[in-house]
Scaffold this active site. Structure first.
Site, short mmCIF file in Angstrom:
data_model
loop_
_atom_site.label_atom_id
_atom_site.label_comp_id
_atom_site.label_asym_id
_atom_site.label_seq_id
_atom_site.Cartn_x
_atom_site.Cartn_y
_atom_site.Cartn_z
N ALA A 34 0.82 -1.21 0.00
CA ALA A 34 0.00 0.00 0.00
C ALA A 34 0.85 1.27 0.00
O ALA A 34 0.46 2.29 -0.57
CB ALA A 34 -0.94 0.00 1.21
N PHE A 40 -4.95 5.76 -2.12
CA PHE A 40 -5.40 6.88 -1.28
C PHE A 40 -4.62 8.13 -1.69
O PHE A 40 -3.45 8.03 -2.08
CB PHE A 40 -5.15 6.54 0.19
CG PHE A 40 -5.80 7.47 1.16
CD1 PHE A 40 -7.16 7.41 1.40
CD2 PHE A 40 -5.05 8.42 1.85
CE1 PHE A 40 -7.77 8.27 2.30
CE2 PHE A 40 -5.64 9.29 2.75
CZ PHE A 40 -7.01 9.22 2.98
N THR A 60 -2.87 10.38 -0.44
CA THR A 60 -1.55 10.69 0.11
C THR A 60 -0.45 9.73 -0.34
O THR A 60 0.73 9.96 -0.04
CB THR A 60 -1.60 10.66 1.65
OG1 THR A 60 -2.02 9.36 2.08
CG2 THR A 60 -2.56 11.71 2.17
N LYS A 61 -0.81 8.66 -1.04
CA LYS A 61 0.20 7.70 -1.47
C LYS A 61 1.07 8.28 -2.60
O LYS A 61 0.69 9.24 -3.26
CB LYS A 61 -0.47 6.41 -1.96
CG LYS A 61 -1.27 5.69 -0.87
CD LYS A 61 -0.36 5.21 0.25
CE LYS A 61 -1.05 4.27 1.22
NZ LYS A 61 -2.01 4.95 2.10
N ASN A 62 2.25 7.69 -2.81
CA ASN A 62 3.13 8.15 -3.89
C ASN A 62 2.40 8.14 -5.22
O ASN A 62 2.58 9.04 -6.05
CB ASN A 62 4.37 7.27 -3.97
CG ASN A 62 5.29 7.43 -2.78
OD1 ASN A 62 4.82 7.59 -1.66
ND2 ASN A 62 6.59 7.38 -3.00
#
Length: 381
Positions: free
Chosen positions: A162, A190, A192-194
């Protein structure tokens, strides 16, 4: 004049870099009016399969659902065991518990924060059905140390990637990307993920045709043919708008991940030059790993006081994670207690995530490190 508030992640800066590309991609979906399991999703799934590479990439509604769907394939029964880490996001273990299996924890490496693979091998029993290896904060678990034993025992290896889309590990001179190594890989998109969308989203990757067919059925209520249901599945689909946005961002991901690595290198240099390495321990990248720094997580003395001080300086920080999962009230039935996993418990009281994102400037990083330095100097006076 007081400086602007510095967040841990500035999504607005990143959006400005690809704004026009994203708007064009969204407009195409709006013109097509194919929002569910349409061509945009198929194109994104194909792009991911090529990037990793893997034979199959199946979009779903969230990273939490990705874990749940992967474990649903195993038809877990009460008494079945799944080995994982107590130092991770809640969803890793909630998926195991929801399906009636027992989470069996191992401690973590205090330097990389990832699960200790030697303890994984020690915890294997005849009841072990799967191992969920969490590639925490953007770097991979050394899976080559356990994959052969797991395969010989028929234990399924699930990668919780994740936080690690785009990370890799060199094994025998060959790079292997997170999510392409185990039997199943689970991703979150999501925001905020890379690789993050503009809402929730997830994906499961695999190499087995049977798994792939089953996953595609499970994500639409267990239906292979509309209104005919072979089992009780989920309503868990990655919508076309998110897929179109993610497809744009995927084209830029390697560049952004490289910029994150440069940010991490600069932090380490600045902390060293400031003489703060006795107070702060920067995150360590395991040899052979391509760390993508989803979070830049330091270990530090007087963590809570430092975090409060940084907030007064207009610098955001986060604690991942303040209470290990084996100590969470909802998992008390597992029978673990304080002191069972000392390395993970120590991290929970010491770790602090500092601002990290591709567009973070050197001046902003100097501001963070200078503030950390002022805090520790104030404690000495």
């Amino acid at each position: 004049m007081k400086p602007d508030y510095l967040p841990t992640l500035d999504l607005k800066r990143n959006y400005r870099r690809v704004k026009e590309e994203i708007r064009r991609a969204v407009d195409e979906v709006l013109e097509e009016q194919a929002f569910i399991l349409g061509p945009a999703l198929s194109a994104f799934e194909a792009d991911v399969a090529t990037y990793l590479p893997v034979p199959h990439a199946i979009g779903c509604a969230s990273g939490s659902d990705a874990l749940l769907l992967a474990l649903m394939l195993l038809d877990l029964k009460p008494g079945d065991e799944v080995i994982t880490t107590p130092f991770t996001f809640f969803a890793t273990v909630s998926a195991i518990t929801r399906l009636g299996a027992k989470a069996v924890f191992v401690d973590v490496d205090p330097h990389t924060y990832n699960m200790r693979t030697d303890q994984v091998l020690e915890r294997l029993t005849d009841r072990t059905r799967a191992v969920v290896a969490v590639h925490l904060f953007g770097q991979m678990v050394p899976l080559e140390t356990i994959e052969e034993e797991l395969r010989s025992r028929g234990v399924v290896l699930i990668e919780d990637a994740a936080q690690a889309f785009g990370s890799w590990r060199f094994v025998d001179g060959t790079p292997r990307r997170a999510g392409s190594w185990g039997d199943l890989g689970c991703f979150s998109f999501f925001p905020t993920k890379n690789l993050g969308g503009c809402g929730d989203g997830g994906m499961v990757t695999c190499g087995d045709d049977g798994y792939a067919s089953h996953l595609r059925s499970l994500r639409v209520h267990g239906s292979g043919k509309i209104y005919y249901h072979d089992e009780v599945g989920l309503n868990s689909r990655l919508d076309a708008l998110q897929a179109a946005i993610l497809r744009v961002k995927l084209r830029h991901l390697d560049e952004w991940n490289e910029e994150r690595r440069l940010v991490a290198d600069r932090y380490a240099l600045l902390f060293s030059e400031a003489g703060l390495l006795g107070d702060v321990t920067p995150p360590a990248a395991l040899e052979g790993n391509g760390h993508i720094y989803h979070q830049y997580v330091i270990r530090c003395r007087e963590r809570d006081a430092l975090q409060a001080f940084l907030e007064t300086e207009g610098i955001a920080s986060r604690v991942y994670y303040p209470l290990c999962l084996h100590l969470q009230r909802c998992f008390s039935f597992l029978g673990y207690g304080e002191g069972d996993f000392p390395a993970a418990e120590a991290l929970s009281s010491e770790v602090l995530a500092l601002p990290v994102f591709p567009e973070l400037t050197g001046v902003e990083q100097e501001r963070v490190v200078e503030a950390v330095g002022r805090f520790y100097r104030s404690r000495q006076s």
